[in-house]
Design a protein around this motif. Structure first.
Motif, PDB file in Angstrom:
ATOM      1  N   LEU A  17      26.669  30.056  64.682  1.00  0.00           N
ATOM      2  CA  LEU A  17      26.260  28.973  65.572  1.00  0.00           C
ATOM      3  C   LEU A  17      26.818  27.653  65.078  1.00  0.00           C
ATOM      4  CD1 LEU A  17      22.504  29.900  66.149  1.00  0.00           C
ATOM      5  CD2 LEU A  17      24.425  30.291  67.689  1.00  0.00           C
ATOM      6  N   ASP A  18      27.242  27.611  63.832  1.00  0.00           N
ATOM      7  CA  ASP A  18      27.656  26.365  63.198  1.00  0.00           C
ATOM      8  C   ASP A  18      28.878  26.678  62.340  1.00  0.00           C
ATOM      9  OD1 ASP A  18      27.621  23.761  62.392  1.00  0.00           O
ATOM     10  OD2 ASP A  18      25.905  23.961  61.038  1.00  0.00           O
ATOM     11  N   GLU A  64      34.468  28.144  69.439  1.00  0.00           N
ATOM     12  CA  GLU A  64      33.095  28.359  69.848  1.00  0.00           C
ATOM     13  C   GLU A  64      32.959  29.488  70.882  1.00  0.00           C
ATOM     14  OE1 GLU A  64      30.010  27.805  68.992  1.00  0.00           O
ATOM     15  OE2 GLU A  64      29.388  28.662  70.906  1.00  0.00           O
ATOM     16  N   ASP A  65      33.866  29.542  71.839  1.00  0.00           N
ATOM     17  CA  ASP A  65      33.755  30.582  72.863  1.00  0.00           C
ATOM     18  C   ASP A  65      34.019  31.967  72.294  1.00  0.00           C
ATOM     19  OD1 ASP A  65      32.915  28.946  74.852  1.00  0.00           O
ATOM     20  OD2 ASP A  65      34.891  28.711  75.802  1.00  0.00           O
ATOM     21  N   ALA A  87      30.986  32.955  70.586  1.00  0.00           N
ATOM     22  CA  ALA A  87      29.964  33.352  71.561  1.00  0.00           C
ATOM     23  C   ALA A  87      30.144  34.814  71.944  1.00  0.00           C
ATOM     24  CB  ALA A  87      30.054  32.470  72.801  1.00  0.00           C
ATOM     25  N   ALA A  88      31.400  35.222  72.127  1.00  0.00           N
ATOM     26  CA  ALA A  88      31.663  36.616  72.478  1.00  0.00           C
ATOM     27  C   ALA A  88      31.213  37.549  71.354  1.00  0.00           C
ATOM     28  CB  ALA A  88      33.144  36.800  72.779  1.00  0.00           C
ATOM     29  N   ARG A 122      28.841  36.952  69.163  1.00  0.00           N
ATOM     30  CA  ARG A 122      27.377  36.966  69.168  1.00  0.00           C
ATOM     31  C   ARG A 122      26.857  37.934  70.212  1.00  0.00           C
ATOM     32  NH1 ARG A 122      27.897  31.243  68.546  1.00  0.00           N
ATOM     33  NH2 ARG A 122      27.553  30.867  70.765  1.00  0.00           N
ATOM     34  N   ASN A 123      27.470  37.867  71.388  1.00  0.00           N
ATOM     35  CA  ASN A 123      27.006  38.735  72.455  1.00  0.00           C
ATOM     36  C   ASN A 123      27.193  40.198  72.086  1.00  0.00           C
ATOM     37  OD1 ASN A 123      28.027  40.001  75.503  1.00  0.00           O
ATOM     38  ND2 ASN A 123      25.980  39.173  75.182  1.00  0.00           N
ATOM     39  N   PRO A 178      21.491  39.285  78.042  1.00  0.00           N
ATOM     40  CA  PRO A 178      22.596  39.742  77.177  1.00  0.00           C
ATOM     41  C   PRO A 178      23.340  40.937  77.772  1.00  0.00           C
ATOM     42  CG  PRO A 178      20.517  39.584  75.966  1.00  0.00           C
ATOM     43  CD  PRO A 178      20.187  39.364  77.403  1.00  0.00           C
ATOM     44  N   LEU A 208      25.536  39.665  80.637  1.00  0.00           N
ATOM     45  CA  LEU A 208      26.665  38.919  80.097  1.00  0.00           C
ATOM     46  C   LEU A 208      27.797  39.860  79.714  1.00  0.00           C
ATOM     47  CD1 LEU A 208      25.399  36.057  77.801  1.00  0.00           C
ATOM     48  CD2 LEU A 208      27.235  35.931  79.467  1.00  0.00           C
ATOM     49  N   GLY A 256      28.294  42.571  81.217  1.00  0.00           N
ATOM     50  CA  GLY A 256      28.709  43.269  82.426  1.00  0.00           C
ATOM     51  C   GLY A 256      28.285  44.723  82.416  1.00  0.00           C
TER      52      GLY A 256
END
Ligand code: ADP
Ligand code: MG
Lengths: 222, 852
Positions: free
Chosen positions: A56-57, A76-77, A80-81, A83-84, A109, A112, A114
């Motif tokens: 996250l950081d 960051e993106d 995010a992937a 993390r998901n 989740p 997200l 799919g």
């Protein structure tokens, strides 16, 4: 292979022209399926460490490998992937989306990613945490303990490899805490997920296989 | 990317804030409504003009001229078409003996079955038949004239030597907008009696016209093509249905296009409201966005969820606006009423509705994008620790892209509406300036109020002031939005006053304010006496000689040189070196004197003079360049049969804005004294009564002499401006209402914050009444600041207009401004209170229990 490897992690905040080093050369590694807690007094840097581990950081120096992927080279993106795909979260203040029902919160989740059949999966997870009948309720219509159980269901929804929990009982009373913690460990055992638990509650920490102590931003022992 | 999930999330997330989202979008409803209304009206008007084109002309073709044609041409004129009607028209004083009313009017002698097409609305209808029989001295008189002269059907009207019984009141003449009757009200009489009035003397401005009807299905343009050039050369004007349709269509097309820009301003205002509401909404959604990001949604996905929401709401808002606009357009024929030459059939205009909806969605999304972009930058770290994380990270270059898109859209829209890139640029630039200046003024005022506010004032006052500065306040946006409305209205009033004062000024001091014209040479002594009898001064007396131009430097019109007849392109191609064709068909009214007068300034060369047997004339500067001639060129004139050669000796600049007889061409003295001529006399009347008295005397002693006074011009101008500004005010109303809608939505948005504040105050012991007072003062102050910035800006704007464009001393009528200020303040206050009624009604306990 470790699921999470932290090498010489340092995090410095600069505010008002002054630098404040919150974490100092922290290193450790966690094996898959392990349960692990980070303890330390308030303000010692536990949440900062968790945020870095979960991507996250970004660290000031040092590196974090999650499932052997080096996080600090990703944007960051991309994180995010990751993390998901690999990570589940449980927060002190639940962090449910206020505009979604309990069921829809658990579905996020999955959707997200799919995945098909998100609704059925989410419904059975809600049943597993004892809230099968409450799926259509909004977070404001649930008690704190119930909200945290929804957030447990959500955390396990995408079958994460690693679960991060930051003071999961911090906002709950003693009895409710016990129920939530039991549920957390049960689900974790069933799914074989790696668990990283941040707490200042030593009794709770004792339920995990390993404990690291943090004080003033440095590790007290391994 | 998972699009269907985005839609699902947008849908789910909106469930609990749908009403509020709709409220944001309601700000664009009125702008779209205005836009769709005016564009639908424009479409319907164009279609109606198309369908009723023949009624615009009242005939299939008209030919008109002002100097008597040759015998051959006369034969040609009577050989055209199947049937024709004849009209002779000239201005003259008309009077009503019963009431003593006198006024300058247009007199038209008619013969034949005019109008061939369209409805001549006359009360009673039977009067038309009586009139056409022409066996009595009857007249049909425009309603506006009857009202002004205090007459009605049954009275008689006097024209020169004859009296006519007023048989009917003309409500509408085909092809003529009602407003035309205000400018030049008409008295129709059977042509056969016209000669008996004694008004058709040489020197009067008489024009003649034939209205033609052709056999059904005739191609009129083709039928007259063989004689077109002969007619043109003879100075005869051709007007076909197609010409008239084109002219009328263009005039009204332009009008609706410019008005659609006024509507667009309302839309943009609404969009500013949307942007500021969405900004608050985004602030509220930051926590949710952080959660989504923690769970693995990308920044773009998160933003798209909310963009979808706003786009869908924009679509709903625009659709409601389009429906509303389609209803509003039903009222527009009434609003434009007196300007329309035909009856407009209103039906739903699909293109106007579709483009309105498209515009609404696009522009609201573009404006919402500004605050929505920051969603991409929300850090997921907020889920762990909100206190330290700024809501959104700093600057975003994409914002500039969004601003650029908005500007491009505005320019594009203005261009699409007007097809004029330069105008589109000015419009956009003007908007940017108006918005920034208004924002600056409101910022300045707010700052001033804060600085000057006495700390000793009561608690209630201080608290309401503090409310204007609460975090997330929308004070500047509101003051700007409402202020723009006030600005539009105030500017309309001030500009109207400015135009009138400019005309008033032209007759102030010892300037003449009344002109007597068409005075024959033998009448001049008598007219002078009549003026002196009323103890009025003779300020100026000018001879006028009418003549035609036959050649410039020996060259005459290109049309005169021998050329094959069937080469229309040849004459259409503009020959930029030779003399322009119109120079030879128009009539020249010239005077003669050896010096310049006060409204003239020499530009180059010399004033009019004679030397070595040559006549040197002075030509108005701009007119000379339109003639494509220069000093030293020779001009050949035909002075009522006699040729006369002159040389251009110099140019003058003329101030046309005075009640003066100004001339394009001035001859030296000693050349035209013996030519047929008439005189113009100028005087100054102290009041309307004296003016009417003098006109009555003139009508009885010298019926062919006409008079026009500044009072009449002012009255006419005032009426026309009143009508125009009614139309513009109607459109500006949409902006004001939009400003108030933006206000309502902002009040509702900040409701939760207000609720908590007011509960806190109540817990601390404030009474319900005090809270009501605080709220009322807060909104009253807001409205007052808005009105003040709008009015200040409009005063500054009209002041520069007065100073630099109209060059009149600036003075404002404070009363209308006071009315605007009070209305805006009170409306703002009421809307503020109305939308806060919830806050005022809630019990503190409710809120503490968390039911807020
Ligand atoms: N963004 C920030 N800027 C400045 N200081 C911060 C920021 N985030 C955290 N800190 C500081 O870092 C220290 C560690 O915080 P945290 O990791 O939240 O501790 P814990 O979770 O152990 O209570 C605290 O002293 C906190 O004030
Ligand atoms: Mg912490």
């Amino acid at each position: 292979m470790s699921i999470l490897r932290v090498e010489d992690l340092t995090r410095t905040y600069s505010s008002g022209g002054r630098d404040l080093t919150v974490l100092h050369g922290v290193s450790f590694a966690i094996e898959p399926g392990d349960t692990f807690s980070i303890v330390g007094p308030s303000g010692s840097g536990k949440t900062t460490l968790l945020g870095l581990c979960a991507g996250l950081d970004r660290a000031t120096s040092g590196s974090v490998y999650l499932n052997d992927i080096r996080l600090d080279t990703l944007n960051e993106d991309q994180r995010a992937a990751i993390r998901n795909q690999y990570v589940g979260f449980i927060f002190q203040n639940f962090q449910l989306l206020p505009t979604l029902t309990a069921l829809e919160n658990v579905m996020v989740p999955l959707e997200l990613r799919g995945e098909k059949g998100a609704k059925q999966t989410a419904q059975s997870l809600l049943e597993r945490v004892g809230l099968g009948q409450r799926g259509h309720h909004y977070p404001t219509q649930l008690s704190g303990g119930e909200q945290q159980r929804v957030s447990l269901a959500r955390a396990f929804a995408n079958r994460p490899k690693i679960l991060f929990a930051d003071e999961p009982t911090g906002n709950l009373d003693t009895d409710t805490s016990a129920t939530v913690i039991d549920l957390l460990f049960e689900l974790n055992r069933e799914a074989g997920t790696t668990l990283v638990l941040v707490t200042h509650d030593l009794d709770l920490a004792a339920k995990t296989n390993r404990i690291i102590r943090i004080k003033g931003g440095t590790m007290a022992n391994g | 990317m998972n699009t269907s999930w985005l839609f699902k999330m947008a849908w789910r997330d909106s469930r609990r804030s749908r009403q509020r989202l709709l409220l944001f979008m309601s700000a664009i409803v009125l702008g779209i409504a205005a836009l769709v209304a005016i564009n639908s009206f424009g479409d319907n008007l164009a279609r109606s003009i198309d369908e009723q084109a023949r009624e615009l002309l009242g005939a299939d073709l008209t030919l008109s001229w002002s100097r008597t044609p040759t015998k051959r041409i006369q034969r040609l004129l009577t050989s055209i078409g199947q049937d024709r009607a004849y009209e002779v028209a000239f201005p003259s004083l008309v009077s009503i003996p019963r009431t003593g009313g006198v006024r300058l009017a247009q007199v038209k002698g008619l013969e034949g079955r005019f109008p061939y097409y369209g409805d001549w609305e006359v009360e009673p209808r039977s009067a038309i038949a009586t009139f056409r029989r022409a066996d009595q001295q009857v007249a049909l008189v425009d309603d506006a004239l009857l009202v002004q002269l205090g007459a009605q059907p049954g009275d008689s009207v006097r024209l020169g030597e004859l009296s006519f019984l007023i048989a009917g009141r003309v409500e509408k003449t085909p092809g003529q907008a009602a407003i035309a009757a205000t400018v030049a009200p008409t008295v129709f009489v059977p042509n056969r009696y016209l000669a008996g009035t004694g008004l058709l003397q040489r020197g009067s401005r008489v024009s003649y016209k034939y209205y033609y009807q052709f056999a059904p299905g005739t191609d009129v343009a083709r039928a007259i093509r063989p004689v077109e050039r002969r007619l043109e050369r003879a100075g005869i004007n051709t007007d076909t249905v197609a010409d008239r349709k084109r002219q009328t269509g263009r005039a009204f097309g332009d009008l609706t296009k410019y008005l659609s820009l006024v509507a667009f301003v309302a839309l943009l205002l609404g969009c500013v409201g949307v942007a500021s509401a969405v900004q608050l909404y985004v602030k509220e959604k930051v926590a949710s966005v952080a959660i989504l990001r923690t769970l693995g949604a990308s920044g773009r996905q998160a933003m798209l969820i909310y963009l979808l929401q706003t786009a869908i709401m924009g679509l709903i808002g625009a659709t409601i606006g389009a429906v509303l606009g389609s209803v509003v357009q039903l009222a527009l024929p009434q609003v434009f009423g007196r300007f329309l030459p035909i009856a407009v059939q209103t039906t739903l205009s699909v293109p106007a509705v579709m483009s309105g909806i498209g515009t609404g969605v696009l522009i609201s999304v573009l404006f919402a994008l500004l605050p929505l972009l920051s969603i991409r930058k929300v850090s997921p770290l907020r889920t762990l620790r909100s206190a330290y994380e700024a809501d959104t990270a700093g600057r975003d270059p994409l914002r500039w892209l969004a601003y650029g898109l908005i500007l491009a859209f505005i320019i594009g829209f203005a261009y699409w509406q007007t097809r004029n890139l330069q105008l589109a640029g000015w419009f956009t630039g003007g908007l940017v300036v108006a918005f920034s200046v208004l924002t600056a003024v409101s910022l300045g005022l707010i700052w001033l109020v804060r600085r000057l506010f006495p700390t000793a004032w009561s608690y209630v006052w201080r608290q309401s002031l503090a409310n204007l500065y609460r975090p997330n306040n929308q004070t500047v946006i509101l003051v700007t939005a409402i202020g723009l409305g006030a600005f539009l209205i105030a500017t309309l009033y001030l500009t109207q006053g400015l135009l009138l004062s400019r005309v008033e000024l032209s007759g102030s001091g010892q300037q003449p304010n009344m002109v007597l014209f068409d005075i024959q040479n033998e009448q001049i002594a008598g007219v002078r006496d009549a003026v002196r009898e009323q103890k009025l001064p003779i300020l100026q007396e000018v001879p006028v000689v009418t003549m035609r131009l036959t050649g410039i430097n020996g060259r005459s019109s290109a049309a005169d040189t021998a050329k094959p007849i069937d080469q229309p392109q040849q004459s259409a191609r503009t020959d930029t070196t030779g003399p322009p064709p119109w120079a030879f068909t128009r009539e020249y009214r010239v005077t003669y004197r050896d010096s310049l007068i006060s409204s003239e300034k020499p530009a180059s060369g010399q004033g009019p003079y004679q030397a070595n047997g040559n006549v040197y004339i002075s030509v108005e500067k701009d007119f000379l360049s339109r003639l494509r001639a220069k000093i030293g060129d020779t001009l050949d004139f035909n002075v009522q049969g006699l040729p006369l050669q002159t040389i251009i000796g110099g140019t003058r600049e003329v101030d046309w804005n005075r009640v003066q007889t100004n001339f394009l061409v001035v001859f030296p003295a000693g050349v035209l004294e013996q030519a047929p001529q008439f005189r113009v006399l100028m005087t100054r009347v102290p009041d309307n009564q004296t003016s009417a008295r003098l006109q009555r005397v003139l009508v009885s002693r010298f019926p062919n002499v006409s008079a026009i006074d500044l009072g009449l011009i002012l009255k006419t101008l005032d009426e026309i401006l009143g009508q125009i500004s009614f139309v513009i005010r109607f459109m500006a109303l949409f902006s004001i209402l939009t400003g108030l809608l933006v206000l309502s939505s902002s009040v509702v948005l900040s409701k939760y914050q207000r609720l908590r504040e007011s509960v806190l105050l109540r817990t601390l012991g404030a009474s319900r009444k005090q809270i009501l007072q605080i709220t009322a003062i807060e909104y009253g102050l807001l409205g007052f600041l808005a009105a003040l910035s709008g009015i200040l800006l409009s005063i500054a704007g009209t002041w520069s207009l007065a100073r630099f464009v109209f060059e009149v001393p600036y003075q404002i009528d404070p009363l209308p401004l006071l009315v605007v200020a009070t209305t805006v303040t009170v409306l703002t206050l009421l809307i503020g209170l109305f939308n806060s009624r919830d806050v005022l009604a809630r019990s503190p306990l409710d809120v503490l229990r968390g039911k807020g």
